[in-house]
Design a protein around this motif. Structure first.
Motif, mmCIF file in Angstrom:
data_model
loop_
_atom_site.group_PDB
_atom_site.id
_atom_site.type_symbol
_atom_site.label_atom_id
_atom_site.label_comp_id
_atom_site.label_asym_id
_atom_site.label_seq_id
_atom_site.Cartn_x
_atom_site.Cartn_y
_atom_site.Cartn_z
ATOM 1 N N CYS A 34 0.863 -1.178 0.000
ATOM 2 C CA CYS A 34 0.000 0.000 0.000
ATOM 3 C C CYS A 34 0.896 1.224 0.000
ATOM 4 C CB CYS A 34 -0.897 -0.009 1.239
ATOM 5 S SG CYS A 34 -1.894 1.493 1.392
ATOM 6 N N GLY A 35 0.693 2.089 -0.952
ATOM 7 C CA GLY A 35 1.525 3.285 -1.060
ATOM 8 C C GLY A 35 1.423 4.184 0.160
ATOM 9 N N CYS A 37 0.070 3.293 3.388
ATOM 10 C CA CYS A 37 0.331 2.634 4.676
ATOM 11 C C CYS A 37 1.786 2.199 4.844
ATOM 12 C CB CYS A 37 -0.564 1.397 4.829
ATOM 13 S SG CYS A 37 -2.321 1.778 4.916
ATOM 14 N N GLN A 38 2.424 1.747 3.780
ATOM 15 C CA GLN A 38 3.768 1.180 3.905
ATOM 16 C C GLN A 38 4.875 2.029 3.284
ATOM 17 O OE1 GLN A 38 4.643 -1.596 5.691
ATOM 18 N NE2 GLN A 38 2.528 -1.577 6.380
ATOM 19 N N PHE A 39 4.565 2.736 2.210
ATOM 20 C CA PHE A 39 5.598 3.514 1.524
ATOM 21 C C PHE A 39 5.540 5.006 1.857
ATOM 22 C CE2 PHE A 39 5.571 0.192 -2.140
ATOM 23 C CZ PHE A 39 6.389 -0.646 -1.403
ATOM 24 N N GLY A 40 4.547 5.437 2.659
ATOM 25 C CA GLY A 40 4.465 6.829 3.083
ATOM 26 C C GLY A 40 4.133 7.819 1.976
ATOM 27 N N MET A 41 3.460 7.358 0.933
ATOM 28 C CA MET A 41 3.093 8.246 -0.176
ATOM 29 C C MET A 41 1.876 9.079 0.228
ATOM 30 S SD MET A 41 3.681 5.441 -3.187
ATOM 31 C CE MET A 41 3.591 6.553 -4.585
ATOM 32 N N LYS A 42 1.892 10.350 -0.075
ATOM 33 C CA LYS A 42 0.849 11.268 0.409
ATOM 34 C C LYS A 42 0.008 11.899 -0.706
ATOM 35 C CE LYS A 42 2.784 11.705 4.735
ATOM 36 N NZ LYS A 42 2.460 10.538 5.481
ATOM 37 N N SER A 43 0.305 11.623 -1.960
ATOM 38 C CA SER A 43 -0.386 12.332 -3.043
ATOM 39 C C SER A 43 -1.809 11.844 -3.285
ATOM 40 C CB SER A 43 0.421 12.234 -4.342
ATOM 41 O OG SER A 43 0.566 10.897 -4.739
ATOM 42 N N LYS A 44 -2.213 10.725 -2.673
ATOM 43 C CA LYS A 44 -3.578 10.213 -2.767
ATOM 44 C C LYS A 44 -4.036 9.875 -1.354
ATOM 45 C CE LYS A 44 -4.285 7.555 -6.810
ATOM 46 N NZ LYS A 44 -4.222 6.219 -7.419
ATOM 47 N N SER A 45 -5.350 9.840 -1.150
ATOM 48 C CA SER A 45 -5.871 9.413 0.146
ATOM 49 C C SER A 45 -6.439 8.003 0.005
ATOM 50 C CB SER A 45 -6.944 10.380 0.641
ATOM 51 O OG SER A 45 -8.025 10.395 -0.257
ATOM 52 N N CYS A 47 -6.226 3.819 0.423
ATOM 53 C CA CYS A 47 -5.232 2.757 0.264
ATOM 54 C C CYS A 47 -5.142 2.388 -1.219
ATOM 55 C CB CYS A 47 -5.618 1.530 1.093
ATOM 56 S SG CYS A 47 -5.584 1.848 2.877
ATOM 57 N N ASP A 48 -3.949 2.512 -1.774
ATOM 58 C CA ASP A 48 -3.746 2.239 -3.191
ATOM 59 C C ASP A 48 -2.475 1.433 -3.381
ATOM 60 O OD1 ASP A 48 -5.843 4.012 -4.649
ATOM 61 O OD2 ASP A 48 -4.955 5.327 -3.142
ATOM 62 N N LEU A 49 -2.507 0.514 -4.320
ATOM 63 C CA LEU A 49 -1.357 -0.325 -4.633
ATOM 64 C C LEU A 49 -0.217 0.510 -5.198
ATOM 65 C CD1 LEU A 49 -0.177 -3.186 -4.818
ATOM 66 C CD2 LEU A 49 -1.260 -3.390 -7.069
ATOM 67 N N ALA A 50 0.984 0.217 -4.719
ATOM 68 C CA ALA A 50 2.182 0.902 -5.205
ATOM 69 C C ALA A 50 3.317 -0.107 -5.304
ATOM 70 C CB ALA A 50 2.563 2.042 -4.264
ATOM 71 N N VAL A 51 4.291 0.215 -6.105
ATOM 72 C CA VAL A 51 5.510 -0.588 -6.203
ATOM 73 C C VAL A 51 6.692 0.310 -5.904
ATOM 74 C CG1 VAL A 51 4.581 -2.266 -7.851
ATOM 75 C CG2 VAL A 51 5.754 -0.237 -8.704
ATOM 76 N N ARG A 52 7.774 -0.308 -5.409
ATOM 77 C CA ARG A 52 9.010 0.439 -5.166
ATOM 78 C C ARG A 52 10.110 -0.219 -5.979
ATOM 79 N NH1 ARG A 52 9.994 1.781 0.865
ATOM 80 N NH2 ARG A 52 10.124 -0.462 1.039
ATOM 81 N N MET A 53 10.734 0.602 -6.833
ATOM 82 C CA MET A 53 11.823 0.147 -7.697
ATOM 83 C C MET A 53 12.968 1.125 -7.560
ATOM 84 S SD MET A 53 9.726 -0.714 -11.192
ATOM 85 C CE MET A 53 9.288 0.988 -11.471
ATOM 86 N N GLU A 74 -3.348 -9.786 7.736
ATOM 87 C CA GLU A 74 -2.013 -9.784 8.338
ATOM 88 C C GLU A 74 -0.902 -9.736 7.286
ATOM 89 O OE1 GLU A 74 0.565 -12.941 10.866
ATOM 90 O OE2 GLU A 74 -1.450 -12.536 11.623
ATOM 91 N N ASP A 75 -1.117 -10.400 6.158
ATOM 92 C CA ASP A 75 -0.120 -10.412 5.084
ATOM 93 C C ASP A 75 -0.537 -9.537 3.895
ATOM 94 O OD1 ASP A 75 -2.202 -11.992 4.155
ATOM 95 O OD2 ASP A 75 -0.899 -13.520 3.294
ATOM 96 N N GLY A 76 -1.556 -8.700 4.105
ATOM 97 C CA GLY A 76 -2.060 -7.832 3.043
ATOM 98 C C GLY A 76 -1.161 -6.626 2.812
ATOM 99 N N PHE A 77 -1.429 -5.926 1.736
ATOM 100 C CA PHE A 77 -0.590 -4.804 1.325
ATOM 101 C C PHE A 77 -0.534 -3.658 2.348
ATOM 102 C CE2 PHE A 77 -1.461 -6.304 -3.160
ATOM 103 C CZ PHE A 77 -0.177 -6.769 -3.363
ATOM 104 N N CYS A 78 -1.567 -3.490 3.155
ATOM 105 C CA CYS A 78 -1.551 -2.408 4.145
ATOM 106 C C CYS A 78 -0.758 -2.797 5.394
ATOM 107 C CB CYS A 78 -2.974 -2.021 4.526
ATOM 108 S SG CYS A 78 -3.858 -1.240 3.157
ATOM 109 N N SER A 79 -0.479 -4.091 5.536
ATOM 110 C CA SER A 79 0.240 -4.586 6.715
ATOM 111 C C SER A 79 1.646 -5.066 6.412
ATOM 112 C CB SER A 79 -0.545 -5.746 7.341
ATOM 113 O OG SER A 79 -1.850 -5.342 7.669
ATOM 114 N N ALA A 80 1.929 -5.350 5.152
ATOM 115 C CA ALA A 80 3.228 -5.940 4.810
ATOM 116 C C ALA A 80 3.697 -5.467 3.439
ATOM 117 C CB ALA A 80 3.118 -7.465 4.806
#
Length: 107
Positions: A34-35, A37-45, A47-53, A74-80
């Protein structure tokens, strides 16, 4: 003179566009989560899928966070942060995916 100015404008525009577009026609393994919850992206409100490359995060177009299980499990994108096999390109600061496969977690 007008043709030289026009040519310079076209070349400048083309070079700027080429730098914004990072094409990947090969399969690569990236971090997916989740961009917000996990990657700290702020440009959208929300929960949205994101990738880090290469240390940079991009929101994903072409698939959705909810197509890959419960994002809040527990193993979902917002948690892991998970690993995914992807094919796509960076376009307009988003990762436009043509293939996205979530990889099993290592235990």
């Amino acid at each position: 003179m007008k043709s030289i100015v026009s040519l310079l404008f076209i070349l400048t525009f083309s070079l700027g566009f080429a730098q914004d577009k990072k094409e990947t026609t090969k399969t690569q393994i990236v971090e997916a989560s989740c961009g917000q919850c996990q990657f700290g992206m702020k440009s959208k409100s929300g929960c949205d899928l994101a990738v880090r490359m290469d240390g940079k995060s991009y929101f994903v177009e072409g698939t959705d966070i909810n197509k890959h299980g419960d994002a809040h499990a527990e193993d979902g994108f917002c948690s892991a942060i998970r690993q995914a096999e992807v094919v796509g390109e960076v376009k307009d600061n988003k990762f436009v995916v043509s293939h996205f496969k979530l990889l099993p977690q290592k235990k």
